[in-house]
Motif scaffolding. Sequence first.
Motif, PDB file in Angstrom:
ATOM      1  N   SER A 134       0.952  -1.151   0.037  1.00 30.84           N
ATOM      2  CA  SER A 134      -0.047   0.131   0.002  1.00 30.84           C
ATOM      3  C   SER A 134       0.855   1.273   0.007  1.00 30.84           C
ATOM      4  O   SER A 134       0.696   2.173   0.686  1.00 30.84           O
ATOM      5  CB  SER A 134      -0.874   0.038   1.244  1.00 30.84           C
ATOM      6  N   SER A 135       1.904   1.007  -0.852  1.00 35.78           N
ATOM      7  CA  SER A 135       2.912   2.407  -0.865  1.00 35.78           C
ATOM      8  C   SER A 135       3.472   2.771   0.391  1.00 35.78           C
ATOM      9  O   SER A 135       3.500   4.053   0.589  1.00 35.78           O
ATOM     10  CB  SER A 135       2.008   3.655  -1.573  1.00 35.78           C
ATOM     11  N   PHE A 136       3.577   2.062   1.117  1.00 32.87           N
ATOM     12  CA  PHE A 136       4.315   2.225   2.515  1.00 32.87           C
ATOM     13  C   PHE A 136       5.622   2.778   2.237  1.00 32.87           C
ATOM     14  O   PHE A 136       6.557   2.028   1.772  1.00 32.87           O
ATOM     15  CB  PHE A 136       4.296   0.817   3.342  1.00 32.87           C
ATOM     16  N   THR A 137       6.180   4.026   2.498  1.00 34.36           N
ATOM     17  CA  THR A 137       7.429   4.340   2.895  1.00 34.36           C
ATOM     18  C   THR A 137       7.984   3.809   3.881  1.00 34.36           C
ATOM     19  O   THR A 137       7.601   3.846   5.044  1.00 34.36           O
ATOM     20  CB  THR A 137       7.649   5.798   2.671  1.00 34.36           C
ATOM     21  N   TYR A 194      10.605  15.586  -3.055  1.00 33.62           N
ATOM     22  CA  TYR A 194      11.879  15.632  -2.385  1.00 33.62           C
ATOM     23  C   TYR A 194      11.766  14.408  -1.536  1.00 33.62           C
ATOM     24  O   TYR A 194      10.921  13.612  -1.429  1.00 33.62           O
ATOM     25  CB  TYR A 194      11.696  16.785  -1.200  1.00 33.62           C
ATOM     26  N   ASN A 195      12.849  14.096  -0.782  1.00 32.20           N
ATOM     27  CA  ASN A 195      13.008  12.977   0.150  1.00 32.20           C
ATOM     28  C   ASN A 195      12.751  11.677  -0.582  1.00 32.20           C
ATOM     29  O   ASN A 195      11.852  10.969  -0.320  1.00 32.20           O
ATOM     30  CB  ASN A 195      12.007  13.033   1.363  1.00 32.20           C
ATOM     31  N   SER A 196      13.209  11.394  -1.908  1.00 33.88           N
ATOM     32  CA  SER A 196      12.935  10.120  -2.333  1.00 33.88           C
ATOM     33  C   SER A 196      13.619   8.850  -1.379  1.00 33.88           C
ATOM     34  O   SER A 196      14.449   8.949  -0.765  1.00 33.88           O
ATOM     35  CB  SER A 196      13.935   9.665  -3.618  1.00 33.88           C
ATOM     36  N   ALA A 197      12.633   7.727  -1.133  1.00 32.28           N
ATOM     37  CA  ALA A 197      12.807   6.768  -0.120  1.00 32.28           C
ATOM     38  C   ALA A 197      12.172   5.265  -0.668  1.00 32.28           C
ATOM     39  O   ALA A 197      11.214   5.758  -1.735  1.00 32.28           O
ATOM     40  CB  ALA A 197      12.242   7.112   1.109  1.00 32.28           C
ATOM     41  N   PRO A 198      12.556   4.417  -0.230  1.00 30.14           N
ATOM     42  CA  PRO A 198      11.936   3.063  -0.750  1.00 30.14           C
ATOM     43  C   PRO A 198      10.599   2.752  -0.247  1.00 30.14           C
ATOM     44  O   PRO A 198      10.158   3.081   0.785  1.00 30.14           O
ATOM     45  CB  PRO A 198      12.947   2.017  -0.322  1.00 30.14           C
ATOM     46  N   TYR A 199       9.748   2.086  -1.043  1.00 27.25           N
ATOM     47  CA  TYR A 199       8.356   1.470  -0.768  1.00 27.25           C
ATOM     48  C   TYR A 199       8.767   0.263  -0.358  1.00 27.25           C
ATOM     49  O   TYR A 199       9.591  -0.492  -0.909  1.00 27.25           O
ATOM     50  CB  TYR A 199       7.629   1.712  -1.955  1.00 27.25           C
ATOM     51  N   SER A 243      11.775  -3.970   0.258  1.00 30.25           N
ATOM     52  CA  SER A 243      11.858  -2.954  -0.557  1.00 30.25           C
ATOM     53  C   SER A 243      11.532  -3.114  -1.969  1.00 30.25           C
ATOM     54  O   SER A 243      11.896  -4.402  -2.425  1.00 30.25           O
ATOM     55  CB  SER A 243      13.128  -2.036  -0.262  1.00 30.25           C
ATOM     56  N   TYR A 244      10.745  -2.712  -2.754  1.00 25.25           N
ATOM     57  CA  TYR A 244      10.374  -2.810  -4.133  1.00 25.25           C
ATOM     58  C   TYR A 244      10.467  -1.685  -5.004  1.00 25.25           C
ATOM     59  O   TYR A 244      10.378  -2.069  -6.322  1.00 25.25           O
ATOM     60  CB  TYR A 244       9.218  -3.637  -4.185  1.00 25.25           C
ATOM     61  N   MET A 245      10.325  -0.615  -4.680  1.00 29.01           N
ATOM     62  CA  MET A 245      10.546   0.667  -5.579  1.00 29.01           C
ATOM     63  C   MET A 245      10.887   1.953  -4.658  1.00 29.01           C
ATOM     64  O   MET A 245      10.833   1.946  -3.496  1.00 29.01           O
ATOM     65  CB  MET A 245       9.448   0.898  -6.739  1.00 29.01           C
ATOM     66  N   THR A 246      11.064   3.047  -5.613  1.00 26.94           N
ATOM     67  CA  THR A 246      11.345   4.325  -4.627  1.00 26.94           C
ATOM     68  C   THR A 246      10.441   5.415  -5.084  1.00 26.94           C
ATOM     69  O   THR A 246       9.907   5.148  -6.368  1.00 26.94           O
ATOM     70  CB  THR A 246      12.705   4.745  -4.999  1.00 26.94           C
ATOM     71  N   ALA A 247      10.020   6.259  -4.413  1.00 31.09           N
ATOM     72  CA  ALA A 247       9.248   7.191  -4.772  1.00 31.09           C
ATOM     73  C   ALA A 247       9.597   8.682  -3.575  1.00 31.09           C
ATOM     74  O   ALA A 247       9.888   8.320  -2.482  1.00 31.09           O
ATOM     75  CB  ALA A 247       7.561   7.084  -4.525  1.00 31.09           C
ATOM     76  N   GLY A 248       9.490   9.718  -4.068  1.00 28.95           N
ATOM     77  CA  GLY A 248       9.555  10.984  -3.313  1.00 28.95           C
ATOM     78  C   GLY A 248       8.141  11.442  -2.912  1.00 28.95           C
ATOM     79  O   GLY A 248       7.335  10.887  -3.425  1.00 28.95           O
TER      80      GLY A 248
END
Length: 288
Positions: free
Chosen positions: A112-115, A232-237, A128-133
Amino acid sequence: MTFTLRNFASPRRLGALAGLVALGSVFSASASAASIALPEKYKAQGHLTIAADATYAPMEFIAKDGKTVVGADVDLGKAIAKELGVKADFVNASFDSIIPALQSGKYDMSMSSFTITKKREEVVDFVSYMTAGTSFYVKSKGGPKVNGLADLCGMTVAVEKGTTQADDAAKQGKECVAAGKKPVTVSVFPDQNGANLAIASGRAQVGMADSPVAAWIVEESRGQFKLTGEPYNSAPYGIAIPKNSGLAEPVLAALKKVMASGEYAKILHKWGITQGAIKDPAINPAAQ
Protein backbone atom coordinates in the motif's frame (compact mmCIF):
# COMPACT_ATOMS: atom_id res chain seq x y z
CA MET A 1 -17.13 21.41 -7.11
CA THR A 2 -16.17 17.78 -6.99
CA PHE A 3 -13.09 15.84 -7.99
CA THR A 4 -12.81 12.13 -8.60
CA LEU A 5 -10.07 9.98 -10.05
CA ARG A 6 -10.99 8.13 -13.21
CA ASN A 7 -10.34 4.47 -12.59
CA PHE A 8 -8.42 3.34 -15.63
CA ALA A 9 -4.76 3.09 -16.58
CA SER A 10 -3.14 6.37 -17.57
CA PRO A 11 -1.51 6.71 -21.01
CA ARG A 12 1.37 8.46 -19.24
CA ARG A 13 4.65 6.65 -19.62
CA LEU A 14 7.53 7.98 -17.55
CA GLY A 15 10.28 5.76 -18.91
CA ALA A 16 11.26 3.30 -21.60
CA LEU A 17 10.43 -0.34 -21.09
CA ALA A 18 13.58 -1.41 -22.87
CA GLY A 19 15.77 0.12 -20.21
CA LEU A 20 13.90 -1.62 -17.43
CA VAL A 21 13.84 -5.03 -19.09
CA ALA A 22 17.61 -4.99 -18.72
CA LEU A 23 17.07 -5.19 -14.97
CA GLY A 24 16.09 -8.81 -15.48
CA SER A 25 19.68 -9.76 -16.25
CA VAL A 26 20.79 -8.36 -12.92
CA PHE A 27 18.81 -11.04 -11.13
CA SER A 28 19.36 -13.97 -13.50
CA ALA A 29 22.15 -15.37 -11.38
CA SER A 30 20.68 -14.61 -7.96
CA ALA A 31 17.10 -15.75 -8.55
CA SER A 32 17.13 -19.50 -8.10
CA ALA A 33 14.92 -21.74 -10.18
CA ALA A 34 14.25 -23.85 -7.11
CA SER A 35 10.89 -23.46 -5.38
CA ILE A 36 10.77 -20.95 -2.52
CA ALA A 37 10.36 -22.28 1.01
CA LEU A 38 7.05 -20.82 2.20
CA PRO A 39 5.94 -21.37 5.82
CA GLU A 40 3.38 -24.18 6.08
CA LYS A 41 0.70 -21.81 7.40
CA TYR A 42 0.54 -19.98 4.08
CA LYS A 43 0.83 -23.11 1.99
CA ALA A 44 -2.14 -24.60 3.83
CA GLN A 45 -4.40 -21.59 3.40
CA GLY A 46 -3.42 -21.28 -0.27
CA HIS A 47 -3.51 -17.52 -0.38
CA LEU A 48 -2.07 -14.32 1.08
CA THR A 49 -4.47 -11.72 2.43
CA ILE A 50 -2.92 -8.41 1.36
CA ALA A 51 -4.18 -5.06 2.68
CA ALA A 52 -4.17 -1.91 0.54
CA ASP A 53 -5.68 1.55 0.93
CA ALA A 54 -7.39 1.67 -2.46
CA THR A 55 -7.47 5.46 -2.81
CA TYR A 56 -3.90 5.91 -4.00
CA ALA A 57 -3.86 5.53 -7.78
CA PRO A 58 -1.94 4.35 -9.71
CA MET A 59 -0.55 2.18 -6.92
CA GLU A 60 -3.89 0.91 -5.58
CA PHE A 61 -7.44 2.03 -6.31
CA ILE A 62 -10.94 0.73 -6.99
CA ALA A 63 -11.79 -0.43 -10.52
CA LYS A 64 -14.86 0.62 -12.50
CA ASP A 65 -16.90 -2.21 -10.96
CA GLY A 66 -16.76 -0.32 -7.64
CA LYS A 67 -15.25 -3.17 -5.63
CA THR A 68 -12.13 -4.68 -7.21
CA VAL A 69 -8.76 -3.35 -5.99
CA VAL A 70 -6.42 -2.71 -8.92
CA GLY A 71 -3.12 -0.90 -9.53
CA ALA A 72 0.62 -1.38 -9.67
CA ASP A 73 0.87 -2.80 -6.15
CA VAL A 74 -1.89 -5.27 -6.94
CA ASP A 75 -0.18 -6.50 -10.09
CA LEU A 76 3.14 -6.86 -8.26
CA GLY A 77 1.48 -8.59 -5.33
CA LYS A 78 -0.19 -11.11 -7.61
CA ALA A 79 3.11 -11.79 -9.40
CA ILE A 80 4.88 -12.36 -6.07
CA ALA A 81 2.12 -14.65 -4.81
CA LYS A 82 2.30 -16.68 -8.03
CA GLU A 83 6.03 -17.27 -7.46
CA LEU A 84 5.16 -18.43 -3.93
CA GLY A 85 2.58 -20.87 -5.26
CA VAL A 86 -0.42 -19.16 -3.65
CA LYS A 87 -3.08 -16.61 -4.62
CA ALA A 88 -3.17 -12.93 -3.67
CA ASP A 89 -6.38 -11.70 -2.05
CA PHE A 90 -6.34 -7.91 -1.84
CA VAL A 91 -8.50 -6.25 0.82
CA ASN A 92 -9.32 -2.52 0.91
CA ALA A 93 -8.38 -0.93 4.27
CA SER A 94 -7.77 2.57 5.62
CA PHE A 95 -4.07 3.37 5.50
CA ASP A 96 -3.62 4.23 9.17
CA SER A 97 -5.28 0.96 10.23
CA ILE A 98 -3.03 -1.37 8.25
CA ILE A 99 0.08 -1.63 10.43
CA PRO A 100 -1.91 -2.28 13.65
CA ALA A 101 -3.91 -4.90 11.74
CA LEU A 102 -0.70 -6.58 10.55
CA GLN A 103 0.51 -6.67 14.14
CA SER A 104 -2.73 -8.35 15.24
CA GLY A 105 -2.54 -10.95 12.48
CA LYS A 106 -5.58 -9.72 10.56
CA TYR A 107 -3.61 -9.54 7.29
CA ASP A 108 -0.68 -11.58 6.01
CA MET A 109 1.02 -8.55 4.49
CA SER A 110 0.36 -5.18 2.90
CA MET A 111 1.26 -3.54 -0.39
CA SER A 112 0.00 0.00 0.00
CA SER A 113 2.76 2.45 -0.98
CA PHE A 114 4.38 2.30 2.46
CA THR A 115 7.46 4.49 2.66
CA ILE A 116 10.01 2.53 4.67
CA THR A 117 11.10 4.31 7.85
CA LYS A 118 13.05 3.13 10.88
CA LYS A 119 10.03 3.85 13.07
CA ARG A 120 7.81 1.60 10.98
CA GLU A 121 10.49 -1.08 10.86
CA GLU A 122 10.30 -1.32 14.64
CA VAL A 123 6.83 -2.89 14.42
CA VAL A 124 6.72 -4.64 11.02
CA ASP A 125 9.23 -5.96 8.51
CA PHE A 126 9.57 -4.48 5.03
CA VAL A 127 10.78 -5.78 1.69
CA SER A 128 11.73 -2.86 -0.53
CA TYR A 129 10.44 -2.91 -4.11
CA MET A 130 10.61 0.61 -5.60
CA THR A 131 11.31 4.24 -4.68
CA ALA A 132 9.24 7.39 -4.56
CA GLY A 133 9.58 10.95 -3.29
CA THR A 134 6.93 13.47 -2.21
CA SER A 135 5.44 16.00 -4.63
CA PHE A 136 3.30 19.09 -4.14
CA TYR A 137 0.22 19.80 -6.26
CA VAL A 138 -2.14 22.77 -6.37
CA LYS A 139 -5.08 24.10 -8.36
CA SER A 140 -4.05 24.96 -11.91
CA LYS A 141 -5.69 28.38 -11.70
CA GLY A 142 -4.56 30.52 -8.81
CA GLY A 143 -2.66 27.80 -6.98
CA PRO A 144 0.39 28.95 -4.99
CA LYS A 145 3.96 28.25 -6.05
CA VAL A 146 5.56 25.78 -3.64
CA ASN A 147 9.23 24.98 -4.14
CA GLY A 148 9.69 23.09 -0.89
CA LEU A 149 8.45 22.52 2.64
CA ALA A 150 9.61 25.96 3.82
CA ASP A 151 7.12 27.57 1.44
CA LEU A 152 4.18 26.00 3.30
CA CYS A 153 4.23 28.57 6.12
CA GLY A 154 0.81 30.23 6.30
CA MET A 155 -0.83 27.72 3.95
CA THR A 156 -3.47 25.05 4.42
CA VAL A 157 -2.17 21.65 3.34
CA ALA A 158 -4.32 18.57 2.59
CA VAL A 159 -2.81 15.16 3.38
CA GLU A 160 -3.93 11.59 4.01
CA LYS A 161 -3.96 10.31 7.59
CA GLY A 162 -1.00 8.18 8.64
CA THR A 163 1.28 9.19 5.76
CA THR A 164 4.81 10.56 5.88
CA GLN A 165 3.38 13.68 4.22
CA ALA A 166 1.15 14.29 7.25
CA ASP A 167 4.21 14.03 9.49
CA ASP A 168 6.28 16.30 7.23
CA ALA A 169 3.61 19.01 7.10
CA ALA A 170 3.12 18.97 10.88
CA LYS A 171 6.88 19.15 11.49
CA GLN A 172 7.20 22.04 9.05
CA GLY A 173 4.40 23.88 10.85
CA LYS A 174 6.45 23.83 14.06
CA GLU A 175 9.50 25.07 12.19
CA CYS A 176 7.49 27.93 10.69
CA VAL A 177 6.34 29.05 14.15
CA ALA A 178 9.87 28.76 15.55
CA ALA A 179 11.06 31.04 12.75
CA GLY A 180 8.40 33.63 13.58
CA LYS A 181 6.29 32.82 10.53
CA LYS A 182 2.66 31.81 10.17
CA PRO A 183 2.00 28.14 10.97
CA VAL A 184 1.00 25.45 8.50
CA THR A 185 -2.64 24.42 8.80
CA VAL A 186 -2.62 20.67 8.24
CA SER A 187 -5.94 19.19 7.13
CA VAL A 188 -5.81 15.41 7.55
CA PHE A 189 -8.25 13.18 5.67
CA PRO A 190 -9.06 9.45 5.99
CA ASP A 191 -8.09 8.85 2.36
CA GLN A 192 -6.43 10.58 -0.59
CA ASN A 193 -9.71 11.32 -2.34
CA GLY A 194 -10.74 13.49 0.63
CA ALA A 195 -7.52 15.49 0.33
CA ASN A 196 -8.10 15.98 -3.40
CA LEU A 197 -11.63 17.22 -2.80
CA ALA A 198 -10.39 19.74 -0.23
CA ILE A 199 -8.03 21.29 -2.76
CA ALA A 200 -10.60 21.26 -5.58
CA SER A 201 -13.16 22.99 -3.34
CA GLY A 202 -10.70 25.61 -2.07
CA ARG A 203 -10.64 24.34 1.54
CA ALA A 204 -6.93 23.66 1.16
CA GLN A 205 -4.28 25.31 -1.00
CA VAL A 206 -1.70 22.55 -1.37
CA GLY A 207 -1.74 18.78 -1.62
CA MET A 208 1.13 16.45 -0.82
CA ALA A 209 1.44 12.84 -1.96
CA ASP A 210 4.01 10.32 -3.13
CA SER A 211 5.46 11.45 -6.46
CA PRO A 212 3.87 8.79 -8.71
CA VAL A 213 0.51 9.32 -7.02
CA ALA A 214 0.68 13.12 -7.29
CA ALA A 215 1.55 12.82 -10.98
CA TRP A 216 -1.46 10.54 -11.51
CA ILE A 217 -3.77 12.88 -9.58
CA VAL A 218 -2.70 15.82 -11.75
CA GLU A 219 -3.09 13.90 -15.00
CA GLU A 220 -6.49 12.50 -14.10
CA SER A 221 -7.81 15.85 -12.83
CA ARG A 222 -8.67 17.08 -16.33
CA GLY A 223 -6.74 20.29 -15.85
CA GLN A 224 -7.90 21.12 -12.32
CA PHE A 225 -4.50 20.50 -10.71
CA LYS A 226 -0.83 20.97 -11.52
CA LEU A 227 2.44 19.90 -9.92
CA THR A 228 4.56 22.60 -8.32
CA GLY A 229 8.22 22.52 -7.28
CA GLU A 230 10.32 19.36 -7.30
CA PRO A 231 9.87 16.04 -5.46
CA TYR A 232 11.82 15.70 -2.21
CA ASN A 233 13.05 12.88 0.04
CA SER A 234 13.11 9.97 -2.35
CA ALA A 235 12.78 6.80 -0.26
CA PRO A 236 11.96 3.12 -0.80
CA TYR A 237 8.47 1.66 -0.79
CA GLY A 238 8.14 -1.54 1.19
CA ILE A 239 5.92 -4.60 1.35
CA ALA A 240 4.84 -4.61 5.02
CA ILE A 241 4.96 -7.99 6.76
CA PRO A 242 4.26 -8.97 10.40
CA LYS A 243 7.34 -9.54 12.55
CA ASN A 244 8.35 -13.18 13.13
CA SER A 245 5.97 -14.45 10.44
CA GLY A 246 8.67 -16.19 8.42
CA LEU A 247 7.30 -14.48 5.32
CA ALA A 248 9.88 -11.75 4.67
CA GLU A 249 12.60 -13.99 3.18
CA PRO A 250 10.21 -15.88 0.87
CA VAL A 251 8.66 -12.61 -0.34
CA LEU A 252 12.11 -11.19 -1.07
CA ALA A 253 13.04 -14.31 -3.01
CA ALA A 254 9.79 -14.20 -4.96
CA LEU A 255 10.25 -10.51 -5.78
CA LYS A 256 13.71 -11.25 -7.16
CA LYS A 257 12.19 -13.90 -9.41
CA VAL A 258 9.57 -11.42 -10.63
CA MET A 259 12.37 -9.01 -11.45
CA ALA A 260 14.48 -11.66 -13.18
CA SER A 261 11.58 -12.71 -15.41
CA GLY A 262 11.00 -9.16 -16.68
CA GLU A 263 7.50 -9.05 -15.20
CA TYR A 264 8.53 -6.32 -12.73
CA ALA A 265 9.60 -4.07 -15.61
CA LYS A 266 6.37 -4.73 -17.51
CA ILE A 267 4.19 -3.88 -14.51
CA LEU A 268 5.98 -0.60 -13.78
CA HIS A 269 5.78 0.34 -17.46
CA LYS A 270 2.06 -0.48 -17.58
CA TRP A 271 1.34 1.99 -14.78
CA GLY A 272 3.79 4.68 -15.89
CA ILE A 273 6.04 4.46 -12.83
CA THR A 274 9.29 3.18 -14.32
CA GLN A 275 11.20 6.02 -12.66
CA GLY A 276 10.71 4.22 -9.34
CA ALA A 277 12.43 0.97 -10.35
CA ILE A 278 15.13 -0.48 -8.10
CA LYS A 279 17.77 -3.15 -8.66
CA ASP A 280 18.47 -4.27 -5.10
CA PRO A 281 15.40 -5.20 -3.02
CA ALA A 282 16.18 -5.84 0.64
CA ILE A 283 14.61 -6.57 4.00
CA ASN A 284 14.41 -3.58 6.35
CA PRO A 285 16.82 -1.33 4.44
CA ALA A 286 16.16 1.69 6.70
CA ALA A 287 17.74 -0.16 9.64
CA GLN A 288 20.87 -1.06 7.70
